[in-house]
Design a protein around this motif. Structure first.
Motif, PDB file in Angstrom:
ATOM      1  N   CYS A  88       0.860  -1.352  -0.102  1.00 11.17           N
ATOM      2  CA  CYS A  88       0.019  -0.038   0.070  1.00 11.17           C
ATOM      3  C   CYS A  88       0.899   1.394  -0.131  1.00 11.17           C
ATOM      4  N   THR A  89       1.921   1.308   0.686  1.00 10.88           N
ATOM      5  CA  THR A  89       2.911   2.468   0.850  1.00 10.88           C
ATOM      6  C   THR A  89       3.409   2.763  -0.631  1.00 10.88           C
ATOM      7  N   PHE A  90       3.787   1.713  -1.090  1.00 11.81           N
ATOM      8  CA  PHE A  90       4.370   1.777  -2.752  1.00 11.81           C
ATOM      9  C   PHE A  90       3.562   2.196  -3.636  1.00 11.81           C
ATOM     10  N   GLY A  96       3.619   5.898  -5.444  1.00  7.84           N
ATOM     11  CA  GLY A  96       3.835   5.744  -7.022  1.00  7.84           C
ATOM     12  C   GLY A  96       2.718   6.477  -7.630  1.00  7.84           C
ATOM     13  N   PHE A  97       1.515   6.048  -7.072  1.00  6.17           N
ATOM     14  CA  PHE A  97       0.153   6.880  -7.703  1.00  6.17           C
ATOM     15  C   PHE A  97       0.344   8.239  -7.644  1.00  6.17           C
ATOM     16  N   GLU A 144       7.620   2.256  -8.629  1.00  6.25           N
ATOM     17  CA  GLU A 144       6.832   2.225  -7.255  1.00  6.25           C
ATOM     18  C   GLU A 144       5.715   1.628  -7.375  1.00  6.25           C
ATOM     19  N   PHE A 145       4.853   1.935  -8.170  1.00  6.83           N
ATOM     20  CA  PHE A 145       3.623   1.443  -8.468  1.00  6.83           C
ATOM     21  C   PHE A 145       3.566  -0.050  -8.790  1.00  6.83           C
ATOM     22  N   VAL A 146       4.110  -0.264  -9.696  1.00  4.06           N
ATOM     23  CA  VAL A 146       4.316  -1.920  -9.963  1.00  4.06           C
ATOM     24  C   VAL A 146       4.849  -2.575  -8.914  1.00  4.06           C
ATOM     25  N   LEU A 147       5.707  -2.279  -8.194  1.00  2.74           N
ATOM     26  CA  LEU A 147       6.338  -2.847  -7.054  1.00  2.74           C
ATOM     27  C   LEU A 147       5.309  -3.019  -6.074  1.00  2.74           C
TER      28      LEU A 147
END
Length: 525
Positions: free
Chosen positions: A19-21, A25-26, A68-71
């Motif tokens: 959730c943090t990443f 990222g979003f 970040e979003f994909v991770l």
């Protein structure tokens, strides 16, 4: 840490990190150009030389948003668990080191890790990254404890679509304007109240430094904010870097405003010489005013951009790629003012456009796979086919007859498809047990439509057998001796294999034939 506790803790760890990443990222992907300004600050602090032909900060901004979003999605859904755990650990280590340097040297006041959504001090950022690093270390030590939420066969679809979605979302935010605006200057904001507050309880973060003058330093802030008539602001932080493709559209808008009696101002931070050159080459019916460079970049993420202010309230904003439509000197006035965006509805739309295509792709891939399976149909093999023929196909078959007494009367029999794999002379006992445990958890979650067998070295069998879910994963040996018992030092009989709980054995390996002289005649005996 005991396994029972790990099974409770690791999904929570994965949830927090994921959730943090995703959020990080979003919110940066919502405004990648804004985040690129922060990256540019970092690069200038370290003295990096930036080429003129490439917007390096913007490229880095988009890349980091996507990673970040994909991770975060990989973490949340449990995709590629070992690889994800390693990447997460490396990323958290890098972020923690950067945060430590920010605390020690304090080159910037806000790291920008959550864009304009949340502002954290350098010490808060270090604390946050230290906690995440601890969780990442725990995940790296136990990467496969938490089960994946997406079947293995669909994981590549989820990954591919996530990359495409977040990259396209970044490009959309750059080409137009951010769908969500976390800054002071969003549509619906009362700019007059932020500059000239009428009550004492206004919060410091609600106070704006909006201040504009003409080239003679005469203040025009109040003229813009207290006017009842629409005020159109052409915002260009640096006129020399402004896109020239929209000049004709801006000229038509200025002519329309002049016909209506509306004021049009061009706000810039360019030097006087650039202002004169720009006015000379671009015949726009507007007055040029001067404002702070950072202020103008914050007001609108486009150069140039267009902002409508009426009665001190920001009524609408446009990028240079989405200016109001002009036909001759007529304009659809309904386009001028826009209601303030509903963040919840916008987020639901974004979620819809992420999930719907992904579900459609998964459904399509599933249909294609079923079609291939039906077209392939049941496979029949000769009862007397040799072990090496079965091994070369990559599939091992196990007979299942309705009547065992009639086996010799049938030349062709239907066999249950089994996918089997052996480990040869690889892995220690501990490594073998860990791999078997991971396979067992994955197949229990995915429920494959065929039999699956793992054939391990003999010393692994007794340790692996109790942990397997035999409904989805069965156990076999890599080889066994052709003798039932006797003085055959180092050999393992079929009875000994069976006593460990194994149900299968593979015979006739190509290596056994090449290195130890095994022949088809020996196998038949």
């Amino acid at each position: 840490m005991p396994d029972k506790i790990l099974k409770i803790v690791m999904p929570v760890v994965r949830l927090i990190l994921g959730c943090t990443f995703i959020v990080s990222g979003f919110v940066k992907a919502v405004d990648p150009r804004g985040f690129s300004y922060k990256i540019e600050e970092y690069l200038r602090v370290v003295g990096a030389a930036l080429p003129d032909w490439l917007d390096v900060p913007l490229v880095l901004s988009v890349a980091l948003c996507c990673v970040e979003f994909v991770l975060g999605i990989w973490l949340l859904l449990g995709l590629r668990r070992k690889l994800t755990a390693v990447i997460t650990l490396l990323v958290c280590m890098a972020f923690t080191i950067i945060a430590l340097l920010l605390v020690v040297f304090n080159p910037v006041s806000d790291c920008g890790c959550f864009g304009d959504f949340i502002s954290l001090s350098n010490m808060q950022t270090l604390l946050k990254n230290t906690i995440l690093l601890g969780l990442a270390i725990l995940l790296a030590r136990n990467p496969v404890v938490a089960k994946p939420l997406v079947p293995f066969g669909w994981q590549w679809i989820v990954s591919l679509w996530t990359w495409i979605f977040i990259f396209a979302f970044c490009l959309r935010s750059i080409y137009y304007l951010p769908l969500l605006d976390f800054r002071q200057y969003k549509i619906g904001a009362n700019l007059r109240e932020m500059v000239f507050p009428t009550h004492e309880n206004i919060k410091p973060e609600e106070i704006s430094d909006f201040f504009v003058t003409d080239t003679l330093n005469e203040d025009h802030t109040a003229n813009i904010l207290f006017s009842k008539e629409p005020q159109l602001l052409i915002v260009s932080p640096l006129l020399g870097e402004a896109s020239m493709g929209c000049i004709d559209e801006l000229s038509a808008i200025c002519d329309w405003c002049d016909d209506k009696g509306y004021n049009v101002y061009c706000l810039t931070a360019s030097p006087i010489s650039d202002i004169r050159d720009w006015c000379y080459y671009n015949d726009l019916q507007c007055r040029v005013l001067v404002a702070d460079h950072t202020l103008l970049k914050t007001m609108i993420r486009s150069n140039p951009g267009l902002m409508l202010i009426r009665d001190g309230v920001i009524r609408n904003k446009w990028s240079s790629n989405s200016l109001p439509r002009i036909t001759g000197l007529s304009m659809d006035e309904r386009e001028l003012e826009a209601p303030a965006g509903n963040a919840s509805k916008i987020l639901l739309k974004i979620l819809f456009w992420y999930l719907l295509p992904m579900l459609l792709l998964i459904g399509l891939a599933n249909l294609i796979q079923r079609f291939k399976n039906n077209k392939r149909g049941p496979q029949q093999f000769d009862k007397n086919s040799s072990a090496d023929e079965q091994e070369d196909t990559g599939i091992v078959f196990h007979e299942e007859n309705e009547n065992d007494n009639n086996n010799n009367k049938k030349q062709n029999i239907m066999r249950k498809k089994i996918v089997a794999g052996n480990w040869k002379m690889n892995m220690t006992l501990q490594e073998g047990v860990a791999l078997a445990k991971e396979l067992n958890e994955m197949l229990t979650a995915e429920k494959p439509n065929c039999g699956v067998v793992i054939c391990t070295p003999f010393i692994h069998l007794a340790s692996i057998a109790p942990m397997l879910n035999t409904d989805v994963l069965k156990l076999g040996a890599e080889n066994c001796a052709d003798k039932e018992k006797g003085a055959y030092t180092g050999e393992v009989s079929a009875a000994m294999v069976k006593s460990t709980g194994a149900q299968y054995v593979i015979l006739g390996h190509s290596e056994r034939r090449a290195y130890y002289g095994e022949t088809p005649e020996l196998l038949k005996d």
